[in-house]
Structure formats: C-alpha cells, structure tokens
Design a protein around this motif. Structure first.
Motif, mmCIF file in Angstrom:
data_model
loop_
_atom_site.group_PDB
_atom_site.id
_atom_site.type_symbol
_atom_site.label_atom_id
_atom_site.label_comp_id
_atom_site.label_asym_id
_atom_site.label_seq_id
_atom_site.Cartn_x
_atom_site.Cartn_y
_atom_site.Cartn_z
ATOM 1 N N PHE A 177 0.751 -1.124 -0.064
ATOM 2 C CA PHE A 177 0.374 0.191 -0.028
ATOM 3 C C PHE A 177 0.985 0.853 0.221
ATOM 4 C CE2 PHE A 177 -2.441 3.881 1.662
ATOM 5 C CZ PHE A 177 -3.882 3.187 1.589
ATOM 6 N N ASP A 178 1.769 1.451 1.145
ATOM 7 C CA ASP A 178 2.703 1.897 0.648
ATOM 8 C C ASP A 178 3.528 2.715 -0.492
ATOM 9 O OD1 ASP A 178 1.419 3.228 3.477
ATOM 10 O OD2 ASP A 178 3.562 2.173 4.128
ATOM 11 N N ALA A 179 4.082 1.605 -1.100
ATOM 12 C CA ALA A 179 4.716 1.619 -2.398
ATOM 13 C C ALA A 179 3.664 2.539 -3.757
ATOM 14 C CB ALA A 179 5.084 0.441 -2.406
ATOM 15 N N LEU A 180 2.964 2.274 -3.734
ATOM 16 C CA LEU A 180 1.557 2.897 -4.488
ATOM 17 C C LEU A 180 0.929 3.629 -3.845
ATOM 18 C CD1 LEU A 180 0.542 -0.454 -5.491
ATOM 19 C CD2 LEU A 180 1.902 0.974 -6.785
ATOM 20 N N SER A 191 -5.932 -1.625 -9.180
ATOM 21 C CA SER A 191 -5.612 -3.098 -9.872
ATOM 22 C C SER A 191 -4.276 -3.797 -9.472
ATOM 23 C CB SER A 191 -5.516 -2.151 -11.255
ATOM 24 O OG SER A 191 -5.943 -3.426 -12.575
ATOM 25 N N ILE A 192 -3.235 -3.288 -8.986
ATOM 26 C CA ILE A 192 -1.570 -3.699 -9.449
ATOM 27 C C ILE A 192 -1.877 -4.457 -7.931
ATOM 28 C CG2 ILE A 192 0.201 -2.639 -8.796
ATOM 29 C CD1 ILE A 192 0.302 -0.583 -9.835
ATOM 30 N N LEU A 193 -2.722 -4.210 -6.917
ATOM 31 C CA LEU A 193 -2.539 -5.180 -5.599
ATOM 32 C C LEU A 193 -3.534 -6.320 -6.449
ATOM 33 C CD1 LEU A 193 -2.999 -2.488 -2.357
ATOM 34 C CD2 LEU A 193 -1.142 -4.140 -3.613
ATOM 35 N N LYS A 194 -4.480 -6.481 -7.198
ATOM 36 C CA LYS A 194 -5.157 -7.662 -7.372
ATOM 37 C C LYS A 194 -4.948 -8.096 -8.246
ATOM 38 C CE LYS A 194 -9.743 -8.681 -9.168
ATOM 39 N NZ LYS A 194 -11.214 -8.108 -10.763
ATOM 40 N N GLU A 195 -4.382 -7.735 -9.721
ATOM 41 C CA GLU A 195 -3.451 -8.253 -10.760
ATOM 42 C C GLU A 195 -1.800 -9.038 -9.660
ATOM 43 O OE1 GLU A 195 -1.221 -7.572 -14.727
ATOM 44 O OE2 GLU A 195 -2.427 -6.102 -13.703
ATOM 45 N N HIS A 196 -1.277 -8.383 -8.812
ATOM 46 C CA HIS A 196 0.104 -8.740 -8.601
ATOM 47 C C HIS A 196 -0.199 -9.459 -7.043
ATOM 48 C CE1 HIS A 196 2.167 -7.471 -12.017
ATOM 49 N NE2 HIS A 196 1.299 -6.228 -11.552
ATOM 50 N N ARG A 197 -1.398 -9.811 -6.883
ATOM 51 C CA ARG A 197 -1.935 -10.356 -5.202
ATOM 52 C C ARG A 197 -0.422 -11.944 -5.110
ATOM 53 N NH1 ARG A 197 -6.570 -10.971 -5.249
ATOM 54 N NH2 ARG A 197 -7.188 -8.982 -4.096
ATOM 55 N N GLY A 198 -0.802 -12.487 -5.705
ATOM 56 C CA GLY A 198 0.207 -13.309 -5.546
ATOM 57 C C GLY A 198 1.605 -13.034 -5.333
ATOM 58 N N SER A 199 1.998 -12.883 -6.456
ATOM 59 C CA SER A 199 3.649 -11.926 -6.150
ATOM 60 C C SER A 199 3.968 -11.429 -4.961
ATOM 61 C CB SER A 199 4.320 -11.614 -7.380
ATOM 62 O OG SER A 199 3.858 -12.416 -8.950
ATOM 63 N N LEU A 200 2.528 -9.979 -4.611
ATOM 64 C CA LEU A 200 3.537 -9.732 -3.535
ATOM 65 C C LEU A 200 3.300 -10.376 -2.256
ATOM 66 C CD1 LEU A 200 0.853 -6.258 -4.787
ATOM 67 C CD2 LEU A 200 3.411 -6.310 -4.188
ATOM 68 N N LEU A 248 12.135 -1.631 0.501
ATOM 69 C CA LEU A 248 12.479 -1.300 -0.893
ATOM 70 C C LEU A 248 12.288 -2.221 -2.216
ATOM 71 C CD1 LEU A 248 15.968 -0.739 0.268
ATOM 72 C CD2 LEU A 248 14.814 1.097 -0.815
ATOM 73 N N TRP A 249 11.828 -3.605 -1.787
ATOM 74 C CA TRP A 249 11.794 -4.539 -2.841
ATOM 75 C C TRP A 249 10.019 -4.496 -3.138
ATOM 76 C CZ3 TRP A 249 10.749 -10.509 -0.608
ATOM 77 C CH2 TRP A 249 11.202 -11.083 -2.781
ATOM 78 N N PHE A 250 9.183 -3.632 -2.304
ATOM 79 C CA PHE A 250 7.684 -3.895 -2.658
ATOM 80 C C PHE A 250 7.710 -2.135 -4.046
ATOM 81 C CE2 PHE A 250 6.645 -6.594 -0.065
ATOM 82 C CZ PHE A 250 5.177 -7.028 -0.025
ATOM 83 N N ALA A 251 8.995 -1.448 -2.795
ATOM 84 C CA ALA A 251 8.784 -0.374 -3.971
ATOM 85 C C ALA A 251 9.426 -0.214 -5.469
ATOM 86 C CB ALA A 251 9.488 0.707 -4.093
ATOM 87 N N HIS A 252 9.937 -1.027 -5.674
ATOM 88 C CA HIS A 252 10.635 -1.097 -7.094
ATOM 89 C C HIS A 252 9.708 -2.184 -7.870
ATOM 90 C CE1 HIS A 252 14.930 0.207 -7.017
ATOM 91 N NE2 HIS A 252 15.328 -0.044 -5.741
ATOM 92 N N PHE A 253 9.141 -3.422 -7.395
ATOM 93 C CA PHE A 253 7.865 -4.075 -7.671
ATOM 94 C C PHE A 253 6.968 -3.116 -7.694
ATOM 95 C CE2 PHE A 253 4.364 -6.840 -8.186
ATOM 96 C CZ PHE A 253 5.200 -7.596 -8.596
ATOM 97 N N ALA A 254 6.095 -2.592 -7.226
ATOM 98 C CA ALA A 254 5.524 -2.107 -7.539
ATOM 99 C C ALA A 254 5.161 -0.341 -8.193
ATOM 100 C CB ALA A 254 4.471 -1.492 -6.365
ATOM 101 N N LEU A 255 6.779 0.046 -8.516
ATOM 102 C CA LEU A 255 6.283 1.172 -9.535
ATOM 103 C C LEU A 255 6.911 0.771 -10.613
ATOM 104 C CD1 LEU A 255 8.608 4.147 -6.933
ATOM 105 C CD2 LEU A 255 6.303 3.578 -6.876
ATOM 106 N N ALA A 256 7.109 -0.378 -10.620
ATOM 107 C CA ALA A 256 7.514 -1.344 -12.423
ATOM 108 C C ALA A 256 6.429 -1.412 -12.715
ATOM 109 C CB ALA A 256 8.618 -1.914 -11.711
#
Length: 298
Positions: A177-180, A191-200, A248-256
């Motif tokens: 949540f904080d990364a986005l 949309s991102i949290l739903k699409e990438h829920r498994g990876s996150l 940092l991992w979540f920030a790089h993933f979520a922003l990409a």
C-alpha cells in the motif's frame, strides 16, 4: 516472475545506499531505547511471573529435576528469561515493521522514484491518514491471528510456518500500500494489488522468513542472556534492515508494475463493416487546384 527477481536484486543493491543505512538508525534508536526502558522497569517482574507459571506445571518440574540429576541444574534459570524473550519477539517485530513503514518507507519510495521513475506521474491516491489507518487495521488483524495461533507454536513444525506467514501477510499489506500511495491513483493501486496479489504475498512471506533470522539469537540460550545488552540491539537492527529491504523490494516492484500499467494504451478497434475512406478515394474526391502555369494559357 521476471519483475519479482528484478526488483529483488535492485532492493539488495539499494540496501547499501548511504541514505538507507542512515535512515535505519532512527527506528533502531527508538526501539533500543524502548526495549531497555521496558526491560529496566519490567524485566525482573516478568521473569519472576513466568518462572512461577512454569513451576505450576508438574511436567516442567519433572524436567527440571531430571536436569539437576544430570548436572544441568544451572540451566534452570534460563527457561524463564528465554520464554519472556520469545513472548516479547512478536511485539518487537510489529513495532519494527511499523516504525520502518512510518519513518523509512516514504523516504525510500521517494528515493526509488527519483532514481528509476523520475518521469512517473505522482497521482497521490493514498493520503497519510489512509495509510496510517490501513497499517493499524492490518496490524490489529495480524495481532488477532498471532493470539489465536499462539498455542499452535508449541508444535515444532508449525512454529516455523505460522509466524512467518503472519509477518508475510502483514508486510505485504503495509508495504504494498505504502509503495503505491504517492504515485498511483486509487483505481491504479487497486488494479495492481489485484493483478499481482500472488507475487506480492510471496514477497511478504519471504520477507517474513528473513525477519525470523534474528530469532536464532534466542537459541544461544545462556550465552544470549549474558550478552543481551549487545545482542538485543543487534537483533533489532537486523529486524530493521530486513523490513527496510522488504520496503525497497515492494517499492521497486510496485512502481515498475505501475509504469507497465500506464504504458498499456487502449487501442480502438474499428468494426470491419464500418465505412473507411481509402487514400485513393480521398484524393479522387478532393478538388484539384491548378496553379498559374497549369491554366492552359499560351
């Protein structure tokens, strides 16, 4: 999966950035002051209470008597302090996570945004108030899960599974949540949290297992009790760095993922039966204008 591994090694590289190292000391100082303050006022009373509680179990007394017979009597005094530390560990982990989310995550998301995603528009889909409420609500749910699952921790396999799963779920909820919050709109975040829920969620669970590493210090038993003034700050700093890496991992993933989402431009597809004007027809229907030298005058 490529995005997950790419963001992983980038987060590892960013962990040695001077700004990240400097930011990690603020949660460390706060947690060390709080831990030693609580220990100064409540340690002896907590150990005495836990010792009396253990003595009320006949099985524990039988075990302690057997240890006295085989010459391991001095270890009798280790059980109560270790149990106090084990019970205090979830509180330490929760506080470290929340302090990292509060004091480090905004700065690290800004660092990643400036260095990698400078052109990414910031739509501020999540305010500070919403972020705090989201973190507190997720933390309360995690605490409820911890309390309910606490008796199952006595089962050897489950103690290695349940706590990291709970930490992982909480890490995923808070840091994703904080990364986005700054860069994505509310709809983009959902949309991102739903699409990438498994990876996150997988990222959160792996971070939860990394966060369990400092708990190995408790296994040193009497040595840890003797070296507690040194090992407690070390364990807290490891917790802090683990959650900083997770952030940092979540920030790089979520922003990409956000950048990729915005790069997908919807294309309007024309119906095959719709009328189309061919370039040749357009030229045929367009009046031809003759220049002065094309009037046919002699």
């Amino acid at each position: 999966m490529t995005l997950l591994f790419d963001s992983f090694w980038r987060a590892v590289a960013y962990c040695v950035h001077p700004r990240v190292i400097a930011l990690s000391f603020l949660p460390l100082i706060l947690m060390v002051v709080l831990s030693f303050g609580l220990g100064y006022f409540f340690w002896e009373g907590a150990v005495a209470s836990v010792g009396a509680w253990l003595a009320s179990f006949e099985l524990v007394e039988t075990l302690l008597a057997w240890m006295d017979q085989i010459g391991m009597g001095p270890l009798r005094g280790v059980f109560a302090p270790l149990l106090v530390l084990v019970l205090a560990t979830p509180v330490i982990v929760l506080l470290c996570l929340l302090l990292v989310a509060m004091f480090m995550t905004p700065a690290m998301v800004d660092l990643v945004g400036q260095r990698r995603f400078a052109s990414l528009e910031r739509k501020h889909g999540g305010s500070l108030v919403i972020s705090v409420l989201w973190s507190l609500g997720s933390t309360l749910l995690a605490i409820v899960a911890l309390v309910i699952s606490l008796p199952l921790w006595l089962v050897p396999p489950l103690v290695l599974i349940l706590p990291p799963l709970i930490w992982g779920w909480l890490t995923y909820r808070v840091f994703a949540f904080d990364a986005l919050a700054t860069h994505a709109s509310s709809d983009e975040r959902k949309s991102i949290l739903k699409e990438h829920r498994g990876s996150l969620l997988l990222m959160g669970v792996l971070s939860g297992y990394l966060g369990a590493a400092p708990t190995l210090l408790w296994a040193s038993g009497a040595m840890f009790i003797a070296m507690a003034p040194l090992l407690v700050p070390l364990a807290i700093w490891i917790y802090t760095l683990v959650f900083a890496f997770a952030s940092l991992w979540f920030a790089h993933f979520a922003l990409a993922a956000l950048q990729r989402l915005r790069a997908v431009v919807p294309v309007e597809v024309l119906d095959a039966d719709s009328e189309r004007v061919r370039p040749s027809d357009a030229r045929a229907d367009t009046p031809q204008v003759r220049g002065p030298d094309q009037t046919g005058a002699t």
